[in-house]
Design a protein around this motif. Structure first.
Motif, PDB file in Angstrom:
ATOM      1  N   ALA A 177      17.673 -59.020 -67.874  1.00  0.00           N
ATOM      2  CA  ALA A 177      16.788 -58.328 -66.933  1.00  0.00           C
ATOM      3  C   ALA A 177      17.059 -56.833 -66.883  1.00  0.00           C
ATOM      4  O   ALA A 177      16.132 -56.028 -66.752  1.00  0.00           O
ATOM      5  CB  ALA A 177      16.932 -58.940 -65.538  1.00  0.00           C
ATOM      6  N   LYS A 211       9.284 -51.641 -58.044  1.00  0.00           N
ATOM      7  CA  LYS A 211      10.175 -52.735 -58.451  1.00  0.00           C
ATOM      8  C   LYS A 211      11.331 -52.108 -59.228  1.00  0.00           C
ATOM      9  O   LYS A 211      11.151 -51.582 -60.322  1.00  0.00           O
ATOM     10  CB  LYS A 211       9.425 -53.736 -59.328  1.00  0.00           C
ATOM     11  N   ASP A 264      16.371 -54.873 -57.911  1.00  0.00           N
ATOM     12  CA  ASP A 264      15.507 -55.857 -57.261  1.00  0.00           C
ATOM     13  C   ASP A 264      15.189 -57.021 -58.196  1.00  0.00           C
ATOM     14  O   ASP A 264      15.071 -58.173 -57.755  1.00  0.00           O
ATOM     15  CB  ASP A 264      14.223 -55.170 -56.812  1.00  0.00           C
ATOM     16  N   SER A 265      15.062 -56.742 -59.487  1.00  0.00           N
ATOM     17  CA  SER A 265      14.738 -57.803 -60.442  1.00  0.00           C
ATOM     18  C   SER A 265      15.910 -58.737 -60.705  1.00  0.00           C
ATOM     19  O   SER A 265      15.732 -59.790 -61.321  1.00  0.00           O
ATOM     20  CB  SER A 265      14.274 -57.184 -61.769  1.00  0.00           C
ATOM     21  N   CYS A 266      17.104 -58.377 -60.243  1.00  0.00           N
ATOM     22  CA  CYS A 266      18.299 -59.191 -60.521  1.00  0.00           C
ATOM     23  C   CYS A 266      18.882 -59.836 -59.275  1.00  0.00           C
ATOM     24  O   CYS A 266      19.953 -60.462 -59.355  1.00  0.00           O
ATOM     25  CB  CYS A 266      19.371 -58.324 -61.181  1.00  0.00           C
TER      26      CYS A 266
END
Length: 815
Positions: free
Chosen positions: A531, A423, A427-429
């Protein structure tokens, strides 16, 4: 485990098979097919290879600001009758480059530290040598004053090292010994490692791409190759093409196999594989690749003879095929033998991997064995049964003190790992970036639908308007007059005679919901900051002076903590590559082309180090990655240096030495030591000055006391001389008085004796004198009268008094 297609999944061959079976192509092809069965092909939708590449391709698009905009078109034009392609909506769908900005901020922050390897020999021999050298330098530091005195007394004689070059204290010596004390083997390994990284352009190219992958994908991979003829090479591997055994370790230290898929042309495959494959094999490979990877099926059976190259050219030479370059760890048995010679001595011999016990030998033989890790590898054309360059990997680097272990050629790290898919920060945003982009498009829609300010005109109030020139004006004519002159004519009374409002009113239009949309935009921007951990202080977007220094430093520290997993992963990757390079340097054959290349690159000035290259296999090196200071750390250090210089707590030479250090901890420690040294020196100088002043004051008071004593002595002498003179004068006066009294007494005595005899004569003389005195008085009166008369008439001066009168008066006075 990885693929949902059970029909394609194949088992791995027996890992305990004999070495001769493992070295065969049949075993290697079975291993390659098992890897392919686990990961699947790119064309398989349910394969892990396809799933991970799909996620990573999307992340890279978002990290570069080139993501697919069709999703936004479908959301904003869901009621569009034209297949929702956005053709009826006049909007700019270009993505807002927010994620690319944050990605560059994190990447540049890591790359700006410019890491470099620091090698230290950790084997017992090197540790003993370094401890002896440290103790020798510490001893010289402790007797530095004696050495300086010896140098001064002998006219420049130096026993070992110039005392002026030695540190002034043990604490300062510790700081420099940590970085500057290197054995010859460490220097040789350090130079060789830096040369290898420089020749491979590692820092400027490979490492930069790896940091980019860690930010966007969450994984980075570097492959090392060691060839005595081509040297030590480090190659970048795209994580999208990387495959490996199952692991939950972000450091990927427990891999049993690894590889990567590369796409090359058949023409390039012929050059690499050489005569390991025939033309019929290449034709079969082309048949399987026709219609894939953009290959034109019509060229499959096309061929012609090239007169210039004197060989047949095939149309499928341009076909692109996928090749799986793989390797795996295995355990093999290495054989040794204890053999007794004719003198009765036992010797230890290496017999290799293939060993057959000898019987009937004259001398006693005792076989011994040791299980060691080995690496097998090769290249397999995906989708076929063709394999080339397969076998046990030679020249694999090992730890000289533990040769049973070995590591794959791939150095891979990940920020985190969950079900084989890391991750990443990007990818988290992705979801927040989509909502921010949609909000941006909504703002465009609101701006496009905004109307200009308008007018409400009541036509009835503009009818039958007369200006006194005959005729009536129509509403449009009145509007034209208003537009040209700004004067508007209307009737204030309606036909019934009642008053009516002005027939014109302004319509004030504005962009609807613009403030709410901007608030939503900022909301998703804050979510992206939360994030990623990239706050306003970290990307320097906050205005200057808008934030206090302490708050800004805390914000930067918080941002560093948020991206620590990426920073740490990059340092681990750098360390792995350097460890492999050092081990490869240790196994370079003496006299090989690459060894001569390293020796020539080092130069003649390091000839002492060159001899150490032959001794490198004897040492065990530990690698630590050092990072240069950040701009904020360097700025803070410079502020401390300037403050110390301003307070005269630091010399200019000390400031230059501190600035040359790359590590912030060492620089701060040296600053503290040099500052304390300078302050101690100033205190000693102040004490010396105070002592000198005290001595001067004592000398001045002593001189003043001596002057006072001399003054008192001189006063006493003068007083004594005065008393002596006074006494002498008194004595002389008393003597004179005594003489006078004596003479008077003598006169009185003689007068007394002669008074009786001369009494008669005296009386006679006295009578004569009385008569003479009468005459003198008469003369004197005449003289006085003559003076008065003469003074009145101013004729002549005064008459002188006769001398006899004076003498007579004196005589009379005596009498």
């Amino acid at each position: 485990m990885y693929s949902n297609n059970k029909r394609q999944s194949k088992s791995f061959p027996d890992p305990l098979a004999p070495q001769e079976i493992k070295a065969g192509k049949k075993y290697g092809l079975k291993y390659a097919k098992a890897i392919e069965g686990q990961w699947g092909r790119m064309q398989d939708n349910d394969s892990l290879f396809r799933k991970r590449n799909k996620v990573w391709d999307r992340n890279r698009d978002y990290a570069n600001g080139t993501q697919d905009t069709n999703i936004y078109k479908r959301i904003l034009t869901s009621m569009d009758p034209n297949s929702a392609d956005g053709s009826l909506v006049n909007l700019d769908y270009t993505p807002v480059p927010i994620l690319p900005k944050f990605s560059r901020v994190v990447e540049n922050k890591i790359l700006s530290r410019n890491p470099y390897p620091n090698l230290e020999a950790i084997d017992p021999i090197s540790s003993s040598e370094k401890n002896k050298e440290k103790q020798r330098i510490k001893t010289q530091v402790q007797i530095k004053p004696e050495l300086e005195q010896l140098k001064q007394d002998t006219g420049g004689l130096v026993l070992d090292k110039d005392p002026s070059e030695l540190p002034d204290s043990l604490e300062e010596a510790e700081i420099f010994l940590e970085t500057n004390l290197k054995t010859d083997a460490e220097i040789a390994a350090q130079i060789g490692t830096n040369l290898t990284l420089s020749w491979n352009n590692f820092n400027d190219s490979i490492y930069r791409r790896c940091v980019n992958d860690l930010v966007a994908l969450g994984m980075a991979v570097v492959k090392r190759s060691n060839d005595p003829n081509y040297g030590i090479k480090t190659d970048y591997v795209d994580p999208c093409k990387f495959i490996h055994s199952y692991s939950e370790d972000p450091g990927l230290n427990d891999l049993t196999y690894a590889g990567h898929v590369k796409t090359i042309s058949i023409q390039e495959l012929k050059r690499v594989a050489g005569d390991q494959l025939t033309e019929d094999d290449y034709s079969k490979i082309a048949s399987g690749a026709a219609g894939t990877n953009g290959n034109d099926s019509s060229k499959l059976n096309y061929s012609y003879f090239d007169d210039h190259l004197k060989r047949t050219m095939y149309g499928y030479d341009e076909y692109m095929v996928d090749v799986l370059d793989f390797e795996f760890l295995s355990i093999d048995c290495m054989h040794f033998e204890d053999k007794e010679n004719r003198y009765g001595n036992k010797l230890f011999f290496y017999e290799g991997f293939e060993y057959k016990e000898r019987h009937g030998s004259v001398f006693e033989r005792e076989p011994r064995k040791m299980n060691i890790a080995t690496v097998y590898g090769g290249s397999c054309i995906v989708g076929t049964n063709f394999l080339y360059d397969y076998g046990m990997k030679a020249n694999m680097p090992r730890n000289i003190h533990d040769i049973s272990r070995c590591r794959l050629s791939y150095s891979a790290v990940a920020t985190n790992l969950r079900k084989m898919i890391p991750k990443s920060m990007v990818d988290s945003c992705v979801g927040f970036a989509d909502m921010l982009q949609i909000t941006h498009l909504k703002i465009q829609q609101a701006i496009a639908k905004a109307k200009p300010d308008g007018l409400i005109i009541d036509i009835e109030g503009l009818e039958n308007v007369q200006l006194g020139k005959g005729g009536e004006l129509q509403p449009l004519e009145l509007h034209d007059i208003y537009e040209q002159t700004g004067v508007f004519y209307y009737r204030s009374k309606d036909p019934e005679g009642g008053f009516q409002n002005p027939p014109i009113r302004e319509i004030g239009n504005s962009i609807r919901n613009i403030n709410e949309l901007i608030g939503i935009y900022n909301h998703y921007l804050r979510l992206i900051r939360d994030a990623t951990g990239v706050n306003e202080a970290m990307d320097a977007s906050s205005p200057k002076g808008d934030m206090l220094v302490g708050v800004r430093e805390q914000a930067i520290a918080a941002g560093n903590n948020a991206i620590y997993d990426i920073t740490n992963a990059s340092m681990v990757l750098f360390k792995k590559v350097c460890e492999d390079v050092v081990k490869c340097l240790q196994i370079i054959p003496q006299g090989s082309v690459i060894m001569k290349a390293y020796q020539n690159a080092i130069g003649e000035e390091n000839m002492k180090v060159l001899s150490t290259f032959s001794d490198l296999p004897m040492y065990n090196f530990g690698v630590s990655v050092q990072k240069e200071m950040e701009d904020s750390e360097r700025q803070f250090l410079e502020q401390n240096i300037q403050a110390s210089l301003a307070q005269k707590e630091l010399d200019l030479e000390d400031a230059i030495a501190i600035r040359q250090l790359k590590d912030i901890n060492q620089a701060e420690r040296l600053l503290i030591v040099r500052r304390q040294k300078r302050m101690k020196k100033q205190q000693e100088m102040a004490q010396q000055n105070s002592q000198m002043q005290a001595q001067q004051q004592a000398q001045a008071s002593q001189a003043a006391s001596q002057a006072r004593q001399q003054e008192l002595q001189m006063g006493a002498q003068i007083e004594a001389q005065t008393l002596q003179l006074k006494n002498q004068l008194e004595i002389q006066l008393e003597t004179a008085k005594h003489q006078f009294r004596k003479e008077i007494e003598m006169i009185k005595a003689s007068a007394t004796l002669g008074f009786k005899t001369d009494d008669n004569e005296f009386k006679e003389k006295l009578e004569v004198l009385k008569e003479d005195r009468k005459d003198d008085r008469v003369k004197k009166q005449a003289v006085e009268q003559s003076k008065l008369l003469s003074q009145r008439k101013d004729r002549r001066g005064e008459l002188d008094e006769p001398l006899e009168n004076i003498s007579n008066q004196n005589i009379e006075d005596l009498i």
